[in-house]
Design a protein around this motif. Structure first.
Motif, mmCIF file in Angstrom:
data_model
loop_
_atom_site.group_PDB
_atom_site.id
_atom_site.type_symbol
_atom_site.label_atom_id
_atom_site.label_comp_id
_atom_site.label_asym_id
_atom_site.label_seq_id
_atom_site.Cartn_x
_atom_site.Cartn_y
_atom_site.Cartn_z
ATOM 1 N N TYR A 266 0.851 -1.182 0.000
ATOM 2 C CA TYR A 266 0.000 0.000 0.000
ATOM 3 C C TYR A 266 0.890 1.236 0.000
ATOM 4 N N ALA A 267 0.706 2.095 -0.999
ATOM 5 C CA ALA A 267 1.509 3.314 -1.129
ATOM 6 C C ALA A 267 3.000 2.989 -1.145
ATOM 7 N N GLY A 268 3.340 1.879 -1.792
ATOM 8 C CA GLY A 268 4.735 1.497 -1.918
ATOM 9 C C GLY A 268 5.327 0.821 -0.706
ATOM 10 N N GLN A 269 4.526 0.607 0.332
ATOM 11 C CA GLN A 269 5.023 -0.023 1.554
ATOM 12 C C GLN A 269 4.483 -1.454 1.655
ATOM 13 N N PRO A 270 5.349 -2.475 1.588
ATOM 14 C CA PRO A 270 4.867 -3.861 1.647
ATOM 15 C C PRO A 270 4.368 -4.225 3.036
ATOM 16 N N GLY A 271 3.339 -5.046 3.058
ATOM 17 C CA GLY A 271 2.801 -5.538 4.311
ATOM 18 C C GLY A 271 3.438 -6.857 4.692
ATOM 19 N N PRO A 272 2.882 -7.532 5.690
ATOM 20 C CA PRO A 272 3.443 -8.813 6.135
ATOM 21 C C PRO A 272 3.205 -9.914 5.110
ATOM 22 N N VAL A 273 4.021 -10.950 5.179
ATOM 23 C CA VAL A 273 3.806 -12.137 4.350
ATOM 24 C C VAL A 273 2.886 -13.076 5.122
ATOM 25 N N LEU A 274 1.742 -13.381 4.542
ATOM 26 C CA LEU A 274 0.754 -14.256 5.161
ATOM 27 C C LEU A 274 0.731 -15.596 4.432
ATOM 28 N N THR A 275 0.390 -16.650 5.143
ATOM 29 C CA THR A 275 0.483 -17.983 4.555
ATOM 30 C C THR A 275 -0.795 -18.790 4.761
ATOM 31 N N ALA A 276 -0.976 -19.780 3.887
ATOM 32 C CA ALA A 276 -2.079 -20.733 3.953
ATOM 33 C C ALA A 276 -1.576 -22.022 3.307
ATOM 34 N N PRO A 277 -2.357 -23.110 3.421
ATOM 35 C CA PRO A 277 -1.929 -24.365 2.773
ATOM 36 C C PRO A 277 -1.718 -24.187 1.276
ATOM 37 N N GLY A 278 -0.839 -25.025 0.712
ATOM 38 C CA GLY A 278 -0.469 -24.896 -0.689
ATOM 39 C C GLY A 278 -1.350 -25.684 -1.632
ATOM 40 N N VAL A 279 -0.799 -26.012 -2.787
ATOM 41 C CA VAL A 279 -1.546 -26.674 -3.859
ATOM 42 C C VAL A 279 -2.149 -27.989 -3.375
ATOM 43 N N ARG A 280 -3.447 -28.131 -3.623
ATOM 44 C CA ARG A 280 -4.144 -29.394 -3.386
ATOM 45 C C ARG A 280 -4.608 -29.913 -4.739
ATOM 46 N N ILE A 281 -4.190 -31.119 -5.073
ATOM 47 C CA ILE A 281 -4.460 -31.666 -6.400
ATOM 48 C C ILE A 281 -5.451 -32.815 -6.294
ATOM 49 N N GLY A 282 -6.526 -32.720 -7.038
ATOM 50 C CA GLY A 282 -7.534 -33.768 -7.090
ATOM 51 C C GLY A 282 -7.677 -34.290 -8.500
ATOM 52 N N SER A 283 -8.755 -35.013 -8.754
ATOM 53 C CA SER A 283 -8.973 -35.598 -10.077
ATOM 54 C C SER A 283 -9.138 -34.528 -11.146
#
Length: 317
Positions: free
Chosen positions: A25-42
């Motif tokens: 925002y306005a050139g200022q990076p925020g925190p790095v947030l995380t969640a589970p990664g790629v889930r592959i199904g059929s």
């Protein structure tokens, strides 16, 4: 978040180990947030679940109005319909502009620190190289090299180094040329009796990560003078150099960069640097990673309304 929220840009990088999101925002990076990664199904990658996670992260951060988002995704070329990914991401995140790119593109932009001609080889559990001059004409270069997985390719990867190390241990076990007693001992220490190895490395869904976990042991054995382990590491570095140089072919004055956890293994890194040097080129240090590249592309998209496009690697809403 106070102020003009429409000035917010968002980068998302989706890989096997997790989803990472960062806004600026306005050139200022925020925190790095995380969640589970790629889930592959059929049906391939479950993009709707990933997009819902990203939307939740933005909501929890108080971000509601987004000028642009760049969604970098592993498996975009083979495990997803890019048009559908654009639709789902655009709908879930509600940005004014949405870009969906292959993680190879975001990795290159992040490594170079901007959109400029160059090539990157990423040497982690797998191995892939990507190069581009980011042109839009028919003569432009957008080239992906390797990334075929540990069975068909990923030459020079940590999984490849680990696999060759275990093979060398088994060759010593069987009394064949090219074996290594030290690698056999290390393999037994890591995975138990040799009779257990086939089931562990051929039937588990975590086989690439399991093989990659053995790569540091191979590098350590190489550093202590084992000629077989040293050859494995040298050939890995040379393979990475071949992929990088191939990805850069046809690009005028490319910046060459190497990234990935395997480069912490000195015998591999030294061989890579030497092979690139023998080709009359040199490696530059990486500026950042795929998430940095995604955030940079989102910033360019918000400012200019577009980013360099390619029918396979870059898709815009």
């Amino acid at each position: 978040m106070s102020g003009d929220r429409s000035a917010t840009v968002v980068g998302v990088d989706v890989g096997g180990s997790g989803l990472r999101l960062q806004w600026s925002y306005a050139g200022q990076p925020g925190p790095v947030l995380t969640a589970p990664g790629v889930r592959i199904g059929s049906g391939g990658v479950d993009v709707e679940a990933l997009a819902a996670d990203a939307s939740r992260l933005l909501s929890e951060g108080g971000v509601t109005d987004v000028a642009a988002v760049c969604w970098s995704q592993r498996g975009l070329l083979f495990l997803s319909d890019p048009v559908e990914v654009v639709r789902v991401v655009s709908g879930a995140l509600g940005a004014a502009r949405t870009a969906v790119v292959s993680d190879a593109v975001a990795s290159l932009v992040g490594a170079l620190g901007g959109v400029r001609p160059g090539a990157v080889v990423a040497a982690g559990t797998g191995a892939v190289a990507f190069g581009s001059d980011f042109g839009s004409a028919d003569t432009s270069v957008w080239r992906l090299v390797d990334g075929w997985g540990h069975v068909l390719g990923d030459r020079g990867s940590a999984a490849g180094v680990g696999l060759e190390g275990l093979r060398a241990g088994l060759r010593f076990h069987d009394g064949l040329p090219g074996g290594s007693e030290r690698l056999l001992a290390e393999g037994e220490s890591a995975f138990g009796a040799t009779s257990h190895w086939p089931r562990r490395v051929m039937t588990g869904t975590d086989a690439p990560a399991l093989l990659a976990s053995f790569a540091p042991r191979v590098a350590e054995v190489a550093s202590h003078g084992d000629v077989v382990a040293a050859r494995i590491c040298r050939e890995a570095g040379e393979s990475l150099a071949e992929s990088l140089l191939s990805a850069a072919r046809g690009i005028a004055s490319p910046v060459l960069v190497a990234t990935g956890g395997l480069l912490a293994a000195e015998p591999v890194r030294v061989a890579l640097e030497a092979a690139v040097g023998e080709a009359g080129a040199a490696l530059s240090p990486a500026v950042g990673g795929a998430l940095d590249g995604a955030l940079h592309l989102a910033t360019v998209l918000a400012r200019t309304g577009t980013i360099p496009r390619h029918p396979a690697y870059v898709h815009l809403s």
